[in-house]
Design an enzyme around this catalytic site. Structure first.
Site, short mmCIF file in Angstrom:
data_model
loop_
_atom_site.label_atom_id
_atom_site.label_comp_id
_atom_site.label_asym_id
_atom_site.label_seq_id
_atom_site.Cartn_x
_atom_site.Cartn_y
_atom_site.Cartn_z
N LYS A 185 4.14 57.74 72.31
CA LYS A 185 3.43 58.27 71.14
C LYS A 185 3.01 59.74 71.37
CE LYS A 185 4.11 54.75 68.51
NZ LYS A 185 3.88 53.43 68.93
C1 LIG Z 1 3.79 51.93 68.40
C2 LIG Z 1 3.40 51.33 67.11
C3 LIG Z 1 2.40 50.34 67.03
C4 LIG Z 1 1.84 49.66 68.23
O1 LIG Z 1 1.15 50.50 69.08
P1 LIG Z 1 0.64 49.90 70.48
O2 LIG Z 1 -0.32 50.93 70.98
O3 LIG Z 1 1.85 49.77 71.35
O4 LIG Z 1 -0.02 48.61 70.22
C5 LIG Z 1 1.99 49.93 65.78
N1 LIG Z 1 2.52 50.43 64.66
C6 LIG Z 1 3.49 51.37 64.69
C7 LIG Z 1 4.02 51.91 63.41
C8 LIG Z 1 3.98 51.83 65.92
O5 LIG Z 1 4.97 52.72 65.96
#
Ligand SMILES: *Cc1c(COP(=O)(O)O)cnc(C)c1O
Length: 386
Positions: free
Chosen positions: A184
């Protein structure tokens, strides 16, 4: 590492990130302590939210928020089929029913008109996803929420630093959940946060994060703290650790630069791919600021070479790509719910046929972007010449 010449993603971890984590290990604070509290304050400052709860994932942040709103069996929550599974899984885990509303052409964000149609007397909340870092039409969604008395929880996993009409995500609705997963826009390895202006929500989420306990370990093990605690309700174990928070604090100081670099890469893709007739480039609204988590192109049906083939040929040239997303109702567990069938979400389904996420990360060089674009041009032209 990945074996690709140009990977889909490469994290930006510098020596100062490493030193910050090493310092926490030397300090002895291995679970949630001062760095978690500091990260929460710094995220509140950055987003403009009143309260931030740092937790161990965006998934946990969303789950805890729905729990704190007492959403459960008999309730419905509306979200998009064009997302990662976590967005809808958390609804299922509360016992509520996930209801999907199709996306709109253009930015692939949830279509407010479809949301309006999906509202029933059982609807309690909407979870819009700011896809790729472009914000949803929050004015339209707020209007629906107000008329039907619904909560809004933004899945802002792609959208830390995104601005909607000049306002940061984190101050747009009842709550927003961020992800600090490895890929992210900023990372703590695994991690996430819930931002809200509602102090009561933040307090309840804090309790649910750590066993439903009335005080956290930070207080308990403080010199002035006591061994006494009470379990007020049945909670979870979703707290962020201090080493992760220390990394997050360093990453946050660099987030604006990361976003600038992502924007540079995105702009270069736009410039290089503008003349490519078989490719549709991402749509975005000039009035917003995009976090550019993804650069998702669409291979158009007119293309003589299909999406899967383009991905294969890019891989053969050492370029790694991905697809965001496989529509939720295509997955086995969702099919097994028996709520949806192919054809129910035509915009998401058509988007999926052509979608490719190109490599995008802050340290990606202009030469690497040009390389990806040249490969795409060659692949599409080569097939057209046959
Ligand atoms: C990565 C992602 C998540 C989950 O995030 P985590 O921190 O891994 O729980 C949720 N929604 C979207 C759209 C994502 O891309």
């Amino acid at each position: 590492m990945s074996g690709f010449r140009i990977p889909f993603f490469r994290p930006s971890i510098d020596e100062d990130d490493i030193a910050a984590v090493a310092d926490t290990l030397r300090s002895g604070w291995l679970t949630s302590a001062g760095n978690v509290q500091a990260l929460e304050r710094e995220l509140a400052d950055y987003t403009g939210a009143g309260f931030v709860n740092a937790v161990n994932s965006c998934t946990a942040a969303m789950h805890l928020c729905l729990r704190a709103w007492d959403i459960g069996p008999g309730d419905e929550v509306i979200t998009t089929p064009w997302t990662f599974s976590a967005t809808a899984t958390v609804i299922v885990h509360t016992g509520a029913t996930p209801v999907l509303a199709d996306i709109r052409e253009g930015d692939f964000n949830i279509d407010p008109e479809q949301v309006e149609r999906a509202v029933t007397p059982r609807t309690k909340a909407i979870i819009p996803v700011h896809y790729a870092g472009e914000p949803c039409d929050m004015d339209a969604l707020q209007d629906i929420a107000e008329r039907h008395n619904l909560k809004i929880l933004e899945d802002a996993a792609h959208a830390i630093g995104t601005m909607y009409r000049g306002r940061m995500v984190g101050q747009l609705s009842d709550a927003a959940a961020f992800s600090f997963y490895a890929t992210k826009n900023m990372t703590t390895g695994e991690g996430g946060a819930l931002a809200t202006d509602d102090e009561a929500l933040s307090d309840r989420v804090r309790r649910l994060t750590l066993h439903g306990m009335n005080r956290d370990a930070w207080n308990r093990y403080d010199p002035g703290g006591s061994w006494r605690y009470d379990i007020i309700e049945f909670g979870f174990k979703d707290n962020l650790t201090d080493p992760a928070a220390a990394l997050g604090r360093r990453q946050l100081t660099k987030l604006e630069r990361f976003t600038e670099e992502r924007t540079r890469v995105a702009q270069r893709y736009f410039a290089n791919l503008a003349g490519e007739e078989h490719v549709r480039l991402p749509a975005f609204d000039e009035r917003n600021r995009q976090a550019w988590h993804l650069f998702e192109i669409r291979i158009l049906p007119s293309s003589p070479v299909g999406r899967d083939d383009v991905i294969r040929q890019l891989a053969a040239r050492g370029i790694q790509t991905s697809v965001h997303f496989i529509p939720l109702h295509y997955h086995t567990a969702y099919k097994n719910l028996g709520y949806w069938k192919q054809g129910d979400f035509p915009v998401a389904e058509a988007a999926f046929e052509g979608a490719i996420s190109l490599p995008l990360f802050p340290d990606m060089t202009n030469a690497e972007v040009d390389d990806v674009c040249q490969a795409l041009h060659d692949i599409l032209a080569g097939a057209a010449a046959k």
